[in-house]
Design a protein around this motif. Structure first.
Motif, PDB file in Angstrom:
ATOM      1  N   GLY A 287       0.735  -1.097   0.102  1.00  0.00           N
ATOM      2  CA  GLY A 287      -0.236  -0.059   0.061  1.00  0.00           C
ATOM      3  C   GLY A 287       0.912   1.190   0.035  1.00  0.00           C
ATOM      4  O   GLY A 287       1.952   1.374   0.629  1.00  0.00           O
ATOM      5  N   GLU A 288       0.446   2.300  -0.772  1.00  0.00           N
ATOM      6  CA  GLU A 288       0.853   3.596  -0.762  1.00  0.00           C
ATOM      7  C   GLU A 288       0.081   4.625  -0.191  1.00  0.00           C
ATOM      8  O   GLU A 288       0.744   5.811  -0.064  1.00  0.00           O
ATOM      9  CB  GLU A 288       1.188   3.849  -2.321  1.00  0.00           C
ATOM     10  N   ARG A 289      -1.086   4.379   0.078  1.00  0.00           N
ATOM     11  CA  ARG A 289      -2.040   5.451   0.770  1.00  0.00           C
ATOM     12  C   ARG A 289      -2.359   5.063   1.989  1.00  0.00           C
ATOM     13  O   ARG A 289      -2.625   3.691   2.250  1.00  0.00           O
ATOM     14  CB  ARG A 289      -3.067   5.721  -0.278  1.00  0.00           C
ATOM     15  N   THR A 290      -2.896   5.925   2.450  1.00  0.00           N
ATOM     16  CA  THR A 290      -3.313   5.827   4.218  1.00  0.00           C
ATOM     17  C   THR A 290      -4.344   4.872   4.543  1.00  0.00           C
ATOM     18  O   THR A 290      -4.193   3.693   5.228  1.00  0.00           O
ATOM     19  CB  THR A 290      -3.415   7.167   4.966  1.00  0.00           C
ATOM     20  N   VAL A 291      -5.519   4.939   3.685  1.00  0.00           N
ATOM     21  CA  VAL A 291      -6.698   4.172   3.961  1.00  0.00           C
ATOM     22  C   VAL A 291      -6.390   2.713   3.770  1.00  0.00           C
ATOM     23  O   VAL A 291      -6.846   1.711   4.720  1.00  0.00           O
ATOM     24  CB  VAL A 291      -7.890   4.627   3.191  1.00  0.00           C
ATOM     25  N   PRO A 292      -5.977   2.281   2.617  1.00  0.00           N
ATOM     26  CA  PRO A 292      -5.645   1.005   2.456  1.00  0.00           C
ATOM     27  C   PRO A 292      -4.599   0.334   3.327  1.00  0.00           C
ATOM     28  O   PRO A 292      -4.833  -0.880   3.978  1.00  0.00           O
ATOM     29  CB  PRO A 292      -4.914   0.782   0.994  1.00  0.00           C
ATOM     30  N   VAL A 293      -3.718   1.224   3.812  1.00  0.00           N
ATOM     31  CA  VAL A 293      -2.751   0.624   4.659  1.00  0.00           C
ATOM     32  C   VAL A 293      -3.382   0.344   6.097  1.00  0.00           C
ATOM     33  O   VAL A 293      -3.149  -0.727   6.737  1.00  0.00           O
ATOM     34  CB  VAL A 293      -1.315   1.529   4.901  1.00  0.00           C
ATOM     35  N   ILE A 294      -4.035   1.401   6.480  1.00  0.00           N
ATOM     36  CA  ILE A 294      -4.646   0.951   7.871  1.00  0.00           C
ATOM     37  C   ILE A 294      -5.922  -0.161   7.714  1.00  0.00           C
ATOM     38  O   ILE A 294      -5.877  -0.873   8.670  1.00  0.00           O
ATOM     39  CB  ILE A 294      -5.499   2.386   8.227  1.00  0.00           C
ATOM     40  N   LEU A 295      -6.600  -0.278   6.691  1.00  0.00           N
ATOM     41  CA  LEU A 295      -7.623  -1.386   6.607  1.00  0.00           C
ATOM     42  C   LEU A 295      -6.577  -2.468   6.504  1.00  0.00           C
ATOM     43  O   LEU A 295      -6.947  -3.645   7.048  1.00  0.00           O
ATOM     44  CB  LEU A 295      -8.271  -1.335   5.350  1.00  0.00           C
ATOM     45  N   GLY A 296      -5.497  -2.406   5.788  1.00  0.00           N
ATOM     46  CA  GLY A 296      -4.483  -3.857   5.925  1.00  0.00           C
ATOM     47  C   GLY A 296      -4.077  -4.256   7.570  1.00  0.00           C
ATOM     48  O   GLY A 296      -4.289  -5.366   7.738  1.00  0.00           O
ATOM     49  N   PHE A 297      -3.875  -3.208   8.129  1.00  0.00           N
ATOM     50  CA  PHE A 297      -3.551  -3.511   9.586  1.00  0.00           C
ATOM     51  C   PHE A 297      -4.900  -4.005  10.385  1.00  0.00           C
ATOM     52  O   PHE A 297      -4.718  -4.967  11.057  1.00  0.00           O
ATOM     53  CB  PHE A 297      -2.846  -2.074  10.229  1.00  0.00           C
ATOM     54  N   GLY A 298      -6.018  -3.500  10.014  1.00  0.00           N
ATOM     55  CA  GLY A 298      -7.165  -3.998  10.338  1.00  0.00           C
ATOM     56  C   GLY A 298      -7.375  -5.423  10.385  1.00  0.00           C
ATOM     57  O   GLY A 298      -7.768  -6.231  10.941  1.00  0.00           O
ATOM     58  N   LEU A 299      -7.107  -5.964   8.906  1.00  0.00           N
ATOM     59  CA  LEU A 299      -7.376  -7.375   8.629  1.00  0.00           C
ATOM     60  C   LEU A 299      -6.221  -8.231   9.071  1.00  0.00           C
ATOM     61  O   LEU A 299      -6.469  -9.263   9.684  1.00  0.00           O
ATOM     62  CB  LEU A 299      -7.290  -7.259   7.081  1.00  0.00           C
ATOM     63  N   MET A 300      -5.144  -7.344   9.377  1.00  0.00           N
ATOM     64  CA  MET A 300      -4.112  -8.740   9.997  1.00  0.00           C
ATOM     65  C   MET A 300      -4.546  -8.721  11.653  1.00  0.00           C
ATOM     66  O   MET A 300      -4.408  -9.761  11.634  1.00  0.00           O
ATOM     67  CB  MET A 300      -2.834  -7.903   9.712  1.00  0.00           C
ATOM     68  N   GLY A 301      -5.072  -7.757  12.080  1.00  0.00           N
ATOM     69  CA  GLY A 301      -5.426  -7.755  13.344  1.00  0.00           C
ATOM     70  C   GLY A 301      -6.570  -9.005  13.436  1.00  0.00           C
ATOM     71  O   GLY A 301      -6.592  -9.652  14.373  1.00  0.00           O
ATOM     72  N   ALA A 302      -7.503  -9.001  12.815  1.00  0.00           N
ATOM     73  CA  ALA A 302      -8.587  -9.686  12.682  1.00  0.00           C
ATOM     74  C   ALA A 302      -8.176 -10.893  12.549  1.00  0.00           C
ATOM     75  O   ALA A 302      -8.573 -12.223  13.127  1.00  0.00           O
ATOM     76  CB  ALA A 302      -9.704  -9.486  11.664  1.00  0.00           C
ATOM     77  N   GLY A 303      -7.112 -11.271  11.599  1.00  0.00           N
ATOM     78  CA  GLY A 303      -6.816 -12.612  11.214  1.00  0.00           C
ATOM     79  C   GLY A 303      -6.035 -13.242  12.268  1.00  0.00           C
ATOM     80  O   GLY A 303      -6.160 -14.482  12.519  1.00  0.00           O
ATOM     81  N   ILE A 304      -5.178 -12.611  12.947  1.00  0.00           N
ATOM     82  CA  ILE A 304      -4.147 -13.062  13.947  1.00  0.00           C
ATOM     83  C   ILE A 304      -5.191 -13.235  15.287  1.00  0.00           C
ATOM     84  O   ILE A 304      -4.564 -14.194  16.303  1.00  0.00           O
ATOM     85  CB  ILE A 304      -3.084 -12.685  14.253  1.00  0.00           C
ATOM     86  N   ALA A 305      -6.207 -12.655  15.345  1.00  0.00           N
ATOM     87  CA  ALA A 305      -7.104 -12.690  16.935  1.00  0.00           C
ATOM     88  C   ALA A 305      -7.440 -13.968  17.219  1.00  0.00           C
ATOM     89  O   ALA A 305      -7.053 -14.174  18.712  1.00  0.00           O
ATOM     90  CB  ALA A 305      -7.934 -11.617  16.637  1.00  0.00           C
ATOM     91  N   VAL A 306      -7.803 -14.865  16.622  1.00  0.00           N
ATOM     92  CA  VAL A 306      -8.493 -16.088  17.302  1.00  0.00           C
ATOM     93  C   VAL A 306      -7.295 -17.091  17.428  1.00  0.00           C
ATOM     94  O   VAL A 306      -7.628 -18.168  17.816  1.00  0.00           O
ATOM     95  CB  VAL A 306      -9.328 -16.606  16.203  1.00  0.00           C
ATOM     96  N   VAL A 307      -6.041 -16.847  16.914  1.00  0.00           N
ATOM     97  CA  VAL A 307      -5.034 -17.947  16.769  1.00  0.00           C
ATOM     98  C   VAL A 307      -4.831 -18.352  18.373  1.00  0.00           C
ATOM     99  O   VAL A 307      -4.315 -19.338  18.610  1.00  0.00           O
ATOM    100  CB  VAL A 307      -3.838 -17.775  16.050  1.00  0.00           C
ATOM    101  N   VAL A 308      -4.163 -17.269  19.072  1.00  0.00           N
ATOM    102  CA  VAL A 308      -3.685 -17.367  20.329  1.00  0.00           C
ATOM    103  C   VAL A 308      -4.740 -18.294  21.250  1.00  0.00           C
ATOM    104  O   VAL A 308      -4.489 -19.147  21.863  1.00  0.00           O
ATOM    105  CB  VAL A 308      -3.402 -16.080  20.805  1.00  0.00           C
ATOM    106  N   PRO A 309      -6.112 -17.819  21.173  1.00  0.00           N
ATOM    107  CA  PRO A 309      -7.082 -18.529  21.994  1.00  0.00           C
ATOM    108  C   PRO A 309      -7.038 -19.777  21.550  1.00  0.00           C
ATOM    109  O   PRO A 309      -7.150 -20.846  22.557  1.00  0.00           O
ATOM    110  CB  PRO A 309      -8.563 -17.842  21.711  1.00  0.00           C
TER     111      PRO A 309
END
Length: 385
Positions: A287-309
């Motif tokens: 990503g080179e623009r702010t909104v896609p990068v922030i959404l990318g971090f959000g998707l990354m957080g959602a993806g890893i969230a259930v793994v540790v439990p």
């Protein structure tokens, strides 16, 4: 069933209290640095100490869980964890701060193992996944603690007073919640685990999945704001919003996680989570623009969230000593969280922050590919009287 629901509610509150202590401390780190009079280098060393303390204490957790009733143990340890919040606000020298942060981290680690062991017992009695929701409450507690701390900092409240009042309030809440926990002692014919035990061979592959997830989590929490500010070139206020998006997406995914796990099973869920986290990390890298990068971090957080439990739930069903298995996985996870900020920073210093997140992408891919190690033995529901 009413007893089980009460225990689930009480354990959820314990998780939230644990998260609230963590969030409260994290938000007041700048005050602590000023109080001690240290710069970024000294603060960086000090912030390694909680992880060191946790790593030293966690191998003892299995022996404690075998010796004492788990409800009583969890109650005592969560109260110690609340009291430990006061410690970091007291030192006026870097050396003393490092010492108290070792004690702070040790208390965090053994309380973490005890409350996850309680959660494993509840999940076994439900006969279905409920672990993800517990970790969702931890995330909510962390967000609440950091929000209150931010208000206290804005008001100029001395952290010593803030921490003391917060610790007392959280201790009262934890004490009330702990009365709802399930009593549990291991079978008398099972020998006690060693007093200090490293992760077993059966636990190690599961721990490596936790390593990938926690490393990515640490990268998102500690470096997402820096990435948006320095790589994308946006304002500091927007960069700070990125951390909130990442954290909130993790919390929401954890509350939805149990339904997904029930429908898909642990292995398919982690594969899907790995794909989502990898896609998010790749969006961040490209990503080179702010909104896609922030959404990318959000998707990354959602993806890893259930793994540790899921990792904790799986480890808690391994071997004769679930406490030892949980401690082994937790130790690997804490170790990953300990080294993640430094490794990300080191790679960024030698190359760039973008290259650091290429490595994060590789770890989330590996996490998804290794999902089969979380294939559980059948969970047996325990009838309730």
């Amino acid at each position: 069933m009413d007893t089980l629901r009460r225990a689930r509610g009480g354990t959820s509150v314990i998780f939230a209290v644990h998260g609230a202590v963590t969030g409260t401390f994290a938000a007041r780190v700048p005050w602590i640095a000023d109080h001690v009079g240290t710069g970024a280098g000294g603060l960086g060393v000090a912030l390694l100490m909680p992880g060191v303390g946790a790593l030293l204490a966690m191998p003892l957790s299995g022996r404690l869980a075998h010796r004492y009733d788990l409800r009583s143990l969890t109650r005592v340890l969560i109260l110690f964890w609340c009291a430990a919040l006061v410690l970091p606000s007291l030192p006026t020298s870097l050396v003393v701060l490092c010492l108290v942060l070792i004690a702070y981290g040790a208390t965090a680690g053994i309380a973490d193992v005890a409350m996850n062991a309680q959660a494993v017992i509840i999940e076994e009695r439900y006969g279905r996944s409920v672990m993800s929701s517990f970790h969702g409450f931890w995330s909510v507690g962390g967000l609440a603690g950091s929000a209150v701390a931010a208000l206290a900092a804005r008001a100029g409240l001395d952290a010593r007073i803030h921490f003391l009042v917060t610790a007392a309030a959280l201790a009262v809440v934890a004490l009330a919640a702990s009365a709802r926990l399930l009593p549990h002692r291991p079978e008398p014919e099972i020998d006690a685990p060693p007093a200090f035990a490293l992760p077993s061979r059966a636990v190690l592959p599961i721990g490596l999945v936790a390593l990938c997830a926690v490393f990515a989590e640490g990268a998102g929490l500690d470096w997402s704001a820096v990435y948006v500010r320095d790589v994308v070139g946006d304002a500091a206020s927007t960069a700070a919003l990125t951390v909130s998006v990442f954290s909130v997406s993790m919390a929401l995914a954890r509350f939805a996680g149990d339904r997904v796990i029930h429908r898909l099973g642990p292995v398919a869920t982690v594969r899907l989570a790995g794909a989502a986290a990898s896609a998010g990390a790749l969006i961040v890298v490209l990503g080179e623009r702010t909104v896609p990068v922030i959404l990318g971090f959000g998707l990354m957080g959602a993806g890893i969230a259930v793994v540790v439990p899921l990792v904790f739930a799986t480890a808690g069903r391994i071997g004769e000593h679930p406490g030892r298995s949980l401690a082994g996985v937790a130790g690997i996870a804490y170790g990953s969280g300990l080294v993640a900020p430094g490794i990300i920073g080191g790679i960024a210093h030698l190359t760039s922050l973008t290259v650091s997140f290429v490595m994060v992408t590789a770890l989330t891919v590996a996490m998804g590919l290794a999902a089969r190690v979380l294939r559980p033995a059948p969970v047996r529901a325990v009838p309730q009287e």
